[in-house]
Scaffold this motif. Sequence first.
Motif, PDB file in Angstrom:
ATOM      1  N   LYS A 164       5.962   3.591   7.496  1.00 12.41           N
ATOM      2  CA  LYS A 164       4.893   3.328   6.521  1.00 12.41           C
ATOM      3  C   LYS A 164       3.873   4.450   6.567  1.00 12.41           C
ATOM      4  N   LEU A 165       3.517   4.888   7.766  1.00 12.51           N
ATOM      5  CA  LEU A 165       2.645   6.060   7.899  1.00 12.51           C
ATOM      6  C   LEU A 165       3.340   7.269   7.294  1.00 12.51           C
ATOM      7  N   GLY A 166       4.657   7.365   7.579  1.00 14.09           N
ATOM      8  CA  GLY A 166       5.438   8.475   7.040  1.00 14.09           C
ATOM      9  C   GLY A 166       5.358   8.525   5.519  1.00 14.09           C
ATOM     10  N   GLY A 210       0.799  -1.229   0.000  1.00 13.66           N
ATOM     11  CA  GLY A 210       0.000   0.000   0.000  1.00 13.66           C
ATOM     12  C   GLY A 210       0.826   1.271   0.000  1.00 13.66           C
ATOM     13  N   PRO A 211       1.613   1.526   1.060  1.00 10.14           N
ATOM     14  CA  PRO A 211       2.409   2.762   1.081  1.00 10.14           C
ATOM     15  C   PRO A 211       3.433   2.829  -0.039  1.00 10.14           C
ATOM     16  N   SER A 212       3.968   1.666  -0.476  1.00  8.67           N
ATOM     17  CA  SER A 212       4.950   1.697  -1.571  1.00  8.67           C
ATOM     18  C   SER A 212       4.297   2.210  -2.844  1.00  8.67           C
ATOM     19  N   GLY A 245      -3.107   6.443  -8.742  1.00  4.66           N
ATOM     20  CA  GLY A 245      -2.610   6.813  -7.419  1.00  4.66           C
ATOM     21  C   GLY A 245      -3.495   6.346  -6.289  1.00  4.66           C
ATOM     22  N   VAL A 246      -4.784   6.113  -6.595  1.00  4.70           N
ATOM     23  CA  VAL A 246      -5.714   5.735  -5.538  1.00  4.70           C
ATOM     24  C   VAL A 246      -5.472   4.300  -5.059  1.00  4.70           C
ATOM     25  N   TYR A 247      -4.753   3.491  -5.859  1.00  2.35           N
ATOM     26  CA  TYR A 247      -4.544   2.097  -5.451  1.00  2.35           C
ATOM     27  C   TYR A 247      -3.770   1.991  -4.154  1.00  2.35           C
ATOM     28  N   GLY A 248      -2.798   2.895  -3.956  1.00  2.00           N
ATOM     29  CA  GLY A 248      -2.044   2.852  -2.704  1.00  2.00           C
ATOM     30  C   GLY A 248      -2.961   2.950  -1.507  1.00  2.00           C
TER      31      GLY A 248
END
Lengths: 175, 346
Positions: B243-245, B80-82, B129-132
């Motif tokens: 990951k939040l970062g 997700g974050p990647s 971009g929404v996939y992340g």
Amino acid sequence: MTLYVFYFLSFVAIFSALLVVFSKNPIYSVLYLIVTFFAIAGHYILLNAQFLAVVHVIVYAGAIMVLFLYVIMLLNLNHEDEPHKKNLAKIAAVICGGILMTVLVGTLRGASQAIPRTGGDIGYVKTLGRILFTEFLLPFEISSILLLAAMVGVVMVGKTDTKKTTVDINEPNNQ
Amino acid sequence: MIALLTYKGILVLIIFTVTLAVAAYSTYAERKVAAFLQDRIGPDRAGPFGLLQPLADGAKFFFKEEIIPNVSNKTLFILGPSLAMLTALMTGVVVPWGNTLWLDGKEYVLQITDLNVGILYVFGVASIGVYGIMVGGWSSNNKFSLIGAIRASAQMISYEISMGLAIIALILMTGTLSLREISLQQAGGVGSDWNLWNVVYQPLGFLIFLVCAFAECNRTPFDLPECETELVGGYHTEYSSMKLGLYLFAEYINMFISSAVISTLYFGGFNFPFMNDLGLSSNWITVIGTGFFFGKIVFFIFFFMWIRWTIPRFRYDQLMNLGWKMMIPLAIFNIALTGLVSLVFK
């Protein structure tokens, strides 16, 4: 160089297309299908059709697959409650798929090998637009009417639904 | 060939670094702007004026404990974050950061690649971009995250349509999809050889594009996917440490790139007023132009923050009504108007 890229993209496309079918988890299927779309967009770029490639990504990977993912997330399908088909249905599905593949292979076998015109500005927006609005004007307009009809139909279906739900919410014993 | 590749490689590295630096200092600027608007001081402990705050935050993110929930889908939780970061960084490729530099008789264009479908490329990357957010929100296996992810996807699809329609009016006017050509068409500005920026001809289109850019970046008043008053933290409720970062960082990068695209499309890109009257060599004009371009970007980033600390969040039905019942009809009207005007004046 182009040949290697072609083989790589084809490998990615076919491999991820197989994974779409074989993944147990529907979310993985959707994600692999997106990878397949990207590989096919890469093929379009190899054919010098940048516009087609970008529109392919916007429409398929960016809009349709987002909706797919949206629906699957809302349904929240898991391994446990996934409906298991009977063997008869599975065999029927395999036979149908096999017949479809035979038809496809049969059509492609007879066709003479097409040589894609890749040079120059063949895939540019200007060329594409000129062809769409001169040679293929009628089919283009008819397909746009088809899309409009689909939209009107969706609005119709949606309208009746909202009426029912608003009535349901207002009934006190339904709360 | 090798020289070209080396040059493009160096340019990619520079833009990558600048993007990350701008995003890092956007987090600092966000707090300073918030403090300024709310009559506070803001962060001032780390370094002079708190300028080392982003470094301190980054170090903190790296040293915090990283928690992956037991019930989550681990692969997708990391993916997700990647994905969010990857798609955020991809758009900078087509943005024209400056005009051409002439060194030793060789031409160096300050843009990584000039696709002839530049705007559509930006759209394509924005739409994936929404996939992340979706993948991260779903894989957390948490109701709040899932609602956040679903809101993000619905919002993204709704506002992409009016954004595309706003751009169609602009394309009708410019007749090209390449971002560099759109920039060059706006060359001049006030002064001799004058030429107005696109925003003068497309005020309505610009407004629609701006609102949609806010929605696409998930910024207030459209930050429903992470609406903390309803959803704890939205799609990143379960995320911790770097990951939040990455999610937060991706949001700031998106903001930076949106500001760059808005400046390119509607505010003349790397052109600036009186650029033909200075009597400087073309290299100097290019350097000053890049400076002006970054000035415009910084202004729009400030504008994003200004709105965030001024306007409260929409309710979800208000968001959908605005998108479907206001923005899309307005954008279609804008297309019809642009078509009519260009027909009359040509």
